[in-house]
Design an enzyme around this catalytic site. Sequence first.
Site, short mmCIF file in Angstrom:
data_model
loop_
_atom_site.label_atom_id
_atom_site.label_comp_id
_atom_site.label_asym_id
_atom_site.label_seq_id
_atom_site.Cartn_x
_atom_site.Cartn_y
_atom_site.Cartn_z
N HIS A 10 0.84 -1.19 0.00
CA HIS A 10 0.00 0.00 0.00
C HIS A 10 0.88 1.25 0.00
CE1 HIS A 10 -3.53 -2.33 1.57
NE2 HIS A 10 -2.56 -3.07 2.07
N TYR A 39 -1.86 -1.71 9.15
CA TYR A 39 -0.72 -2.28 8.44
C TYR A 39 0.24 -2.94 9.42
CZ TYR A 39 -2.37 1.26 5.13
OH TYR A 39 -3.14 2.04 4.32
N HIS A 116 -2.35 -3.19 -3.50
CA HIS A 116 -3.73 -3.01 -3.04
C HIS A 116 -4.67 -2.81 -4.23
CE1 HIS A 116 -6.68 -0.46 -0.44
NE2 HIS A 116 -7.08 -1.70 -0.53
N LYS A 122 -8.77 1.42 -6.09
CA LYS A 122 -7.82 2.48 -5.74
C LYS A 122 -6.54 2.35 -6.58
CE LYS A 122 -9.47 2.67 -1.03
NZ LYS A 122 -9.15 2.73 0.38
N CYS A 124 -3.64 2.87 -5.27
CA CYS A 124 -2.68 2.43 -4.26
C CYS A 124 -2.09 1.08 -4.65
CB CYS A 124 -3.41 2.36 -2.91
SG CYS A 124 -2.51 1.60 -1.58
#
Length: 136
Positions: A10, A39, A116, A122, A124
Amino acid sequence: MRPIREIIIHCSATIEGKDFNAEDIDRWHRQRGWSGIGYHYVIPLNGAIEFGRPLDKIGAHCKGRNQGSIGICYIGGVDEDMNAKDTRTPQQKESLKQLVDSLKTAFGADIKVFGHNQFSRKACPSFDVGAEFPND
């Protein structure tokens, strides 16, 4: 220890050059009502590898994939206009490679590495994880 099958990378979606750390992310996640940082590892601009959530605890970083994964977040990922951009410093790139290599040694070379964005709409982590960490 819980079984680990995946590493999911990420970005923090913070502006390039703005330095934050695991403590900051922990605070942000608690402000959202979470129990703490989602995380397992955070890599700030200087390339340090910071611990987040303990590895034996299920992460809170990728909906539907947390059970058997480890979440790694690097600080950055967007330009000053909040557009996705690979903002990793050379130190972050090196630390990310070292961390992934050490996790593969610890949990098995067959562990898969994903971004991710492979499980979400996203951008990301704002770089092509498959090109950098191919799942052979």
